[in-house]
Design a protein around this motif. Structure first.
Motif, short mmCIF file in Angstrom:
data_model
loop_
_atom_site.label_atom_id
_atom_site.label_comp_id
_atom_site.label_asym_id
_atom_site.label_seq_id
_atom_site.Cartn_x
_atom_site.Cartn_y
_atom_site.Cartn_z
N GLU A 1 -74.71 26.75 -53.88
CA GLU A 1 -75.33 25.82 -52.94
C GLU A 1 -75.20 26.34 -51.51
O GLU A 1 -76.14 26.28 -50.72
CB GLU A 1 -74.66 24.45 -53.05
CG GLU A 1 -74.96 23.70 -54.32
CD GLU A 1 -74.23 22.37 -54.38
OE1 GLU A 1 -74.88 21.34 -54.64
OE2 GLU A 1 -73.01 22.34 -54.15
N GLU A 2 -74.01 26.86 -51.20
CA GLU A 2 -73.80 27.43 -49.86
C GLU A 2 -74.65 28.68 -49.67
O GLU A 2 -75.20 28.90 -48.58
CB GLU A 2 -72.31 27.77 -49.67
CG GLU A 2 -71.99 28.45 -48.36
CD GLU A 2 -72.30 27.63 -47.14
OE1 GLU A 2 -72.59 28.23 -46.08
OE2 GLU A 2 -72.25 26.38 -47.22
N GLY B 1 -64.92 38.75 -35.19
CA GLY B 1 -64.20 37.48 -35.18
C GLY B 1 -63.46 37.21 -36.47
O GLY B 1 -62.48 36.46 -36.49
N VAL B 2 -63.91 37.83 -37.57
CA VAL B 2 -63.25 37.66 -38.87
C VAL B 2 -61.85 38.28 -38.87
O VAL B 2 -60.97 37.82 -39.60
CB VAL B 2 -64.14 38.27 -39.97
CG1 VAL B 2 -63.35 38.53 -41.24
CG2 VAL B 2 -65.32 37.36 -40.26
N ILE B 3 -61.63 39.30 -38.04
CA ILE B 3 -60.33 39.98 -38.05
C ILE B 3 -59.20 39.03 -37.68
O ILE B 3 -58.25 38.85 -38.45
CB ILE B 3 -60.36 41.23 -37.15
CG1 ILE B 3 -61.36 42.25 -37.68
CG2 ILE B 3 -58.96 41.86 -37.06
CD1 ILE B 3 -61.58 43.44 -36.77
N GLU C 1 -63.78 41.40 -48.90
CA GLU C 1 -65.10 40.96 -49.36
C GLU C 1 -66.06 40.77 -48.19
O GLU C 1 -67.25 41.07 -48.29
CB GLU C 1 -64.98 39.67 -50.16
CG GLU C 1 -64.28 39.81 -51.49
CD GLU C 1 -64.93 40.87 -52.35
OE1 GLU C 1 -66.12 40.71 -52.70
OE2 GLU C 1 -64.27 41.88 -52.64
N LEU C 2 -65.55 40.28 -47.07
CA LEU C 2 -66.40 40.05 -45.91
C LEU C 2 -66.89 41.38 -45.34
O LEU C 2 -68.04 41.49 -44.91
CB LEU C 2 -65.64 39.26 -44.85
CG LEU C 2 -65.11 37.89 -45.30
CD1 LEU C 2 -64.40 37.17 -44.17
CD2 LEU C 2 -66.23 37.02 -45.84
N ASP D 1 -67.83 33.68 -44.77
CA ASP D 1 -66.61 33.60 -45.58
C ASP D 1 -66.66 32.54 -46.67
O ASP D 1 -65.91 32.63 -47.65
CB ASP D 1 -65.39 33.38 -44.68
CG ASP D 1 -65.51 32.17 -43.77
OD1 ASP D 1 -66.62 31.61 -43.66
OD2 ASP D 1 -64.51 31.80 -43.15
N GLN D 2 -67.54 31.56 -46.57
CA GLN D 2 -67.61 30.54 -47.62
C GLN D 2 -68.19 31.10 -48.93
O GLN D 2 -67.98 30.53 -49.99
CB GLN D 2 -68.45 29.36 -47.14
CG GLN D 2 -67.78 28.59 -46.01
CD GLN D 2 -68.78 27.76 -45.22
OE1 GLN D 2 -69.83 28.25 -44.81
NE2 GLN D 2 -68.46 26.50 -45.00
#
Length: 455
Positions: free
Chosen positions: A300-301, A242-244, A367-368, A375-376
């Protein structure tokens, strides 16, 4: 006597102009406050209540349960409300911008070749070497080192989209297809709507009879053109597939000029042309994305990701954060302004497909693939380290709540895959749910973050 009689007939409180004015002001204020309270769009201002809005384009069968699992949304008033210009003028301006290629130059150059993975699986040292492209003299790795497996007809349709693309994806039957509402009549001529799905999702659409089984193509569901991706040829993790389309939309649609990415858990409630104009074009920004409603620091994330088991590989998550700390990741401080936070809500992303935005999207995608599809976690590291700098509009979370409706994910089990889980159901590594960071690597980050948090 006559004058005295006339005075007696006038109510006493009306004899004072100041009092009359005060009462008028009071009643007007009360009416405005009441209207503001009941208005469904406290955050949004339109220039005209008569902007043309189309009726819904599609109605789902009752079995599909389009509106099941709706999340309650508390709609606050906004400190920074969004102003929308007249729809007709916006449509004309966006259309003219899309015809002007010079507004999107110089173009980013992409690394070509063949690799075992779609993104090339570069080492961190290799990935970071591409962050400085100030002279536009390098070829940046940006996926497509393996073929993106879609049909030829879908590929032609994607290349033919030369205006605004609205893209979304459902892999692993993670969500339901939701139709945008509030579309103006010219929007379907300027914007293309593409929904990427895998075979598991396709079977669900067959089951609910949303598309015919005997169709050579997958047709459209409402406004969305359905694109079947043979995801088994990409990544094992549906979230990574889904990132693509989420971050490489500019490569899937090479002739598009603007894009709106929307997670399939969301339903757009404002015309995408109005959103792009208000949040990107009118501010002369490259990209617009919502602030996270709670967090401002990347760590924090990361801690929330561990705590809520949003990613099962705790060792990999720890290694990612330590790598970023060692290579310059800093918590958010006012020194980072005009960037107002390090953590976005990346469910909705609006982009101008210019060089800076495309570079950011390529670098973050790498990076992902290198770490994980959360992604955050890599967002601020890429944004802060890349050159040239990204012009970014991080709008308030209350605005986000006004332009979309959010729904819960589907929760269905297919073999050893849980739709909605974001990955394979199985034993988790380091399932303590905490980050054990090496003090020497992230100590300064944590001290600064806690100092800012308690100041």
């Amino acid at each position: 006597m006559g004058k005295a009689t006339a005075t007696a007939k006038t109510p006493l409180f009306c004899q004072s102009k100041l009092l009359c004015f005060s009462l008028l002001y009071l009643f007007t204020t009360l009416l405005l406050a009441f209207h503001h309270k009941i208005s469904p769009n406290n955050c949004l201002f339109r220039s005209s209540p008569f902007d043309p809005i189309q009726s819904p384009l599609f109605h789902y069968p009752p079995s599909y349960g389009e509106h099941k699992h709706a999340l309650a949304t508390h709609r606050n008033s906004c400190s920074s409300p969004v102003f929308f210009s007249d729809y007709g003028k916006v449509a004309e301006e966006i259309h003219n911008l899309c015809k002007s290629s010079s507004a999107f130059l110089p173009a980013l150059r992409y690394l070509q070749g063949k690799a075992e993975t779609f993104g090339g699986n570069f080492s961190f040292k290799e990935r970071i070497s591409y962050f400085n492209d100030s002279n536009n003299d390098s070829y940046v790795p940006c996926g497509f080192l393996k073929e993106f497996p879609v049909s030829d007809s879908d590929r032609i349709a994607m290349e033919s989209c030369n205006g605004v693309v609205v893209a979304s994806a459902i892999f692993n039957d993670h969500d339901k297809i939701r139709q945008p509402i509030g579309l103006g009549p010219k929007t379907p001529e300027i914007a293309c709507f593409f929904m990427f799905i895998d075979d598991i999702t396709l079977q669900g659409l067959y089951y609910h009879k949303l598309i015919p089984r005997d169709s050579p193509d997958y047709n459209k569901v409402g406004v969305w053109r359905i694109v079947k991706v043979f995801s088994e040829k990409l990544y094992e993790n549906p979230a990574m597939n889904g990132v693509i389309p989420k971050y490489l939309v500019h490569r899937l649609f090479p002739n598009s000029k603007f894009s709106v990415w929307i997670d399939a858990k969301l339903q757009l409630t404002v015309d995408p042309l109005l959103l792009i104009h208000s949040l990107v074009v009118s501010k002369d920004d490259d990209m617009a994305i919502s602030k996270h409603p709670y967090y401002i620091h990347t760590m924090e994330e990361a801690m929330a990701t561990a705590r809520w088991r949003k990613w099962s590989d705790m060792d990999g998550l720890t290694r990612q954060m330590e790598t970023y700390c060692e290579n310059g990741l800093q918590p958010w401080t006012p020194d980072k302004l005009p960037y107002t936070t390090d953590v976005p809500d990346s469910a909705l992303i609006l982009r101008k497909h210019g060089r800076r935005t495309n570079l950011f999207s390529c670098l973050l995608f790498n990076e992902l693939e290198g770490f994980n599809p959360r992604d955050q976690l890599g967002f601020a590291f890429v944004r802060d380290k890349m050159n040239p700098k990204l012009k970014l509009n991080m709008f308030e979370a209350q605005v986000f709540e006004q332009i979309v409706v959010e729904y819960r994910h589907n929760l269905k089990r297919f073999g050893n895959i849980m739709a909605g889980s974001g990955g394979v159901v199985g034993p988790k590594r380091a399932s303590h749910g905490h980050l054990f960071l090496n003090d020497s690597r992230c100590r300064n980050y944590l001290l600064t973050m806690w100092g800012e948090s308690h100041s």
